[in-house]
Design an enzyme around this catalytic site. Structure first.
Site, PDB file in Angstrom:
ATOM      1  N   ASP A 116      11.046  -2.497  27.620  1.00  0.00           N
ATOM      2  CA  ASP A 116      11.821  -1.847  28.676  1.00  0.00           C
ATOM      3  C   ASP A 116      11.634  -0.330  28.673  1.00  0.00           C
ATOM      4  O   ASP A 116      11.547   0.298  29.733  1.00  0.00           O
ATOM      5  CB  ASP A 116      13.312  -2.177  28.527  1.00  0.00           C
ATOM      6  CG  ASP A 116      13.620  -3.633  28.861  1.00  0.00           C
ATOM      7  OD1 ASP A 116      12.791  -4.265  29.541  1.00  0.00           O
ATOM      8  OD2 ASP A 116      14.676  -4.126  28.439  1.00  0.00           O
ATOM      9  N   SER A 163      15.954 -13.774  18.368  1.00  0.00           N
ATOM     10  CA  SER A 163      17.159 -12.981  18.155  1.00  0.00           C
ATOM     11  C   SER A 163      16.871 -11.497  17.992  1.00  0.00           C
ATOM     12  O   SER A 163      16.518 -10.831  18.944  1.00  0.00           O
ATOM     13  CB  SER A 163      17.930 -13.540  16.959  1.00  0.00           C
ATOM     14  OG  SER A 163      18.351 -14.848  17.218  1.00  0.00           O
ATOM     15  N   LYS A 210      16.491 -17.038  21.902  1.00  0.00           N
ATOM     16  CA  LYS A 210      17.882 -17.150  21.438  1.00  0.00           C
ATOM     17  C   LYS A 210      18.564 -15.803  21.619  1.00  0.00           C
ATOM     18  O   LYS A 210      18.354 -14.876  20.852  1.00  0.00           O
ATOM     19  CB  LYS A 210      17.984 -17.585  19.987  1.00  0.00           C
ATOM     20  CG  LYS A 210      19.445 -17.754  19.559  1.00  0.00           C
ATOM     21  CD  LYS A 210      19.578 -18.229  18.139  1.00  0.00           C
ATOM     22  CE  LYS A 210      21.050 -18.416  17.798  1.00  0.00           C
ATOM     23  NZ  LYS A 210      21.831 -17.178  17.815  1.00  0.00           N
TER      24      LYS A 210
END
Length: 703
Positions: free
Chosen positions: A489, A478, A503
């Site tokens: 990224d 999460s 998740k």
């Protein structure tokens, strides 16, 4: 602190029950000599079922038509929930239920619960027959039990056909009885002890069946329906919902463990960072609790077949008191047990706070000093923050303070350790990301209507712009995945470790006329447009993991939402590490090829995969004993190879392992000694600094 973001599997109540001091009513001890009573639905449940159908159809992220194929899936999921190992229902039962398969859609929409209760009552009837069969076997004694035949028991029966008839059923139960006796014998129990324990165990099963309520049937059935949407969508009965509300008070006391019911066992799903079980260092995910004892000398009470909330009552207790848990290790199929001692205590939230230390690693012929920030969870004191308290606690505030301290120490780089971090506050994941970038989006949240909303870095400060590594593992979920994904990224950090949990969904609690419904409303996406759902974050440098190939992770759950991607957000990366990864990977492999800790992990992974994937066990005592000795000797050899490499005294047998490991673990904690994987992460960081010469870490790439 309770988070929507944690990878719950329908077990949140029992995690809380262990931690909190909510009172559970004592179950009335029924006369188990009488037949199990029939259960019937009530009007409130019928109305609630209609509300659940309407709410899921209207509000869930996944749009599912209530057509015949999906209703048949509900039918199959319901049978799987009741009899997952196909040890109770007969083929004739399934044939009798078959007309319900086509009626479930209309029944759900109209609130007709009679088909579901009919199936549930038949399950209880078969379970009662099995418990009484086992008790009858015990009445005959076990002295003449033939444990010399070359029989085998299929222990993983999920793919087996339903039991053909009563004879096949009793043949299976007879083998299961032999297996129970044999397992106890291999644990050096006397015949009298075995009979006593198995009698208590099966009496507990009967007692649990007598204590069943209509709410148990309703909750099981509605969750079979809710589960086809995704594994995190779940119905809470009124009692479950009430306990959930009580538990939000955060009066934490117990051992700090997440438990679930699996077949007849109470299973450990995870241990809570900073809790007594985590500090003791023994209890592990996958362990099955078979008995519970109070204090040093209290009798171990068998809990196999006991209701989960009753097991919780036995484990929970006043702080500073001792509880003993007899467990079957989840990492073993040898049926041998261990007894762990855990001192109950208040689970101190401050022990889940971010913490820091400095480790030393080789760096360009010198000694590099790497700052490490360990983050067990993403936390925030919402109440204090909303009331305007200027000193409220949060992950970002604590990490900011730790970063300032490490910068003054002039560290050469930073490792953020998110191993075992199950998530927490989305707000904190967003703000923590902001400490390492100057501006830009951090995550995209897409709702059930297909609308996307970007979370942005709340300020333009970049508190730390130096070289970074982020460590993750299969239990990182999460909020951890949001942060790690953003760092990957943006090219702000190398990600090392193992694939994360996966998740990437958001749940919300919705009230009903009868209980509550937790349902999935939204999905997370990285700024690159990739979902964190199902696939998780894939590290740039992968470490071996004991969780590989095991039933841990979103992709192991039935009906999990799939991975997908959307258009990327507009953002400017800092670096592109891809040209350097082959070289970094090669150096990592060269170093760890003969690194004793990495070799040990590879060997243990192979060991677990070999024995955990077994679907059959022998019922021949001599052969079973030989198999057990082979398992234990292999494990002992693996442990001693590691100990020899460290210059430690070799073990004579595995019984010494737990105590010695715990002593050494405690000493490492006191010395703040980094484990081999954290140390390797630090070395990878120095390799990265040397390879990139730091330039790309400070200057943004142009679009």
């Amino acid at each position: 602190m309770i988070s929507k973001l944690q990878p719950a599997k329908g077990i949140l109540l029992f995690f809380l029950s262990l931690l909190f001091t909510a009172t559970l009513a004592q179950a009335v001890d029924k006369d188990i000599s009488q037949p199990v009573p029939t259960l019937s639905p009530n009007l409130q449940q019928a109305i609630a079922s209609v509300h659940v159908v309407q709410l899921l159809s209207r509000s869930h992220y996944r749009k599912i038509p209530l057509d015949q194929s999906n209703m048949e899936k509900v039918f199959d999921r319901y049978l799987d929930r009741l009899d997952p190992n196909r040890s109770f229902f007969l083929q004739s039962d399934i044939q009798e239920f078959e007309p319900y398969r086509k009626k479930l859609g209309d029944s759900l929409k109209s609130g007709d619960l009679n088909p579901a209760f009919s199936i549930f009552n038949r399950y209880r009837e078969r379970a009662e027959e099995r418990a009484r069969f086992m008790l009858a076997q015990l009445d005959s004694g076990i002295k003449d039990l033939n444990l010399k035949k070359n029989e085998v028991l299929i222990i993983e029966r999920k793919e087996e056909p339903w039991l053909l008839n009563k004879k096949a059923q009793q043949d299976l139960w007879s083998k299961q009885f032999k297996d129970s006796v044999l397992s106890q014998k291999l644990n050096n129990k006397t015949d009298e002890e075995i009979i006593s324990q198995l009698r208590r165990r099966n009496s507990n099963l009967l007692r649990r069946l007598h204590q069943s309520k209509s709410e148990d049937a309703f909750q099981t059935y509605i969750n079979a329906f809710a589960g086809i949407y995704d594994p995190h969508t779940q119905y809470f009965s009124p009692q479950t919902a009430e306990n959930f509300d009580i538990n939000m008070s955060l009066s934490l006391e117990g051992i700090g463990a997440v438990l679930s019911a699996e077949d007849e066992y109470t299973k450990v799903v995870s241990v809570v960072a900073g809790g007594p079980a985590e500090k003791a260092g023994q209890l592990k995910p996958g362990d099955k609790i078979v008995s519970v004892g109070q204090g040093k000398k209290g009798e171990l009470e068998d809990v196999v077949g006991m209701r989960l909330d009753d097991v919780v009552k036995l484990i929970r207790g006043a702080k500073h008191t001792l509880v003993r848990l007899e467990i079957i290790p989840g990492s073993s199929k040898d049926s041998s047990t261990r007894v762990y001692e855990i001192v109950r205590d208040r689970v101190k939230l401050e022990e889940q706070d971010a913490s820091s230390k400095i480790i030393e690693v080789p760096m360009n012929g010198k000694t590099g000093r790497i700052g490490v920030i360990e983050l067990p969870t993403f936390y925030i004191d919402f109440k204090a923050a909303q009331s305007g308290d200027p000193d409220y606690k949060s992950t970002t505030r604590d990490v900011r303070r730790l970063l300032d301290k490490l910068k003054k120490e002039k560290v050469d780089g930073l490792v953020i350790d998110l191993r075992g971090n199950g998530g927490g506050s989305l707000q904190e994941a967003n703000e923590l990301t902001g400490l390492f970038i100057d501006k830009g989006p951090t995550v995209v949240v897409r709702n059930n209507r297909g609308r996307s909303e970007r979370q942005e870095d709340p300020d333009s400060d970049q508190l730390y712009d130096g070289p970074m590594v982020v460590m993750i593992d299969r239990l990182s979920a999460s909020a951890s995945e949001i942060f790690a994904g953003a760092m990957q990224d943006y090219g702000r950090a190398l990600i090392v470790g193992s694939q994360s949990y996966g998740k990437g969904t958001v749940q919300s609690i919705q009230p009903l006329n009868h209980g509550q419904l937790k349902l999935t409303l939204a999905k997370f996406y990285r700024v690159s447009g990739q979902s964190t759902q199902n696939r998780g974050v894939i590290p740039d440098i992968i470490f071996p993991s004991l969780y590989d190939g095991r039933d841990i992770g979103e992709d192991t759950l039935p009906d999990a939402l799939p991975w997908d991607n959307i258009a990327p957000a507009s953002f400017r990366p800092y670096a592109d590490f891809s040209p350097y990864l082959p070289g970094l990977q090669k150096k990592h492999e060269y170093r760890t090829h003969k690194n004793a800790d990495f070799v040990y992990l590879h060997e243990m992974k192979d060991y677990f995969e070999h024995y955990e994937n077994q679907t059959k066990v022998s019922l021949n005592q001599e052969r079973r004993q030989l198999e057990l000795q082979t398992m234990r000797s292999q494990r002992l050899a693996i442990e001693n190879r590691l100990r020899k490499s460290r210059g430690q005294a070799l073990l004579n047998n595995l019984d010494e392992l737990e105590e010695i490991n715990n002593q050494e673990l405690e000493q490492k904690k006191k010395d703040k000694e980094p484990d081999a994987f954290l140390q390797e992460a630090g070395v990878i960081l120095t390799d990265m600094v040397k390879a990139t010469n730091n330039k790309q870490l400070f200057t943004r790439r142009s679009d």
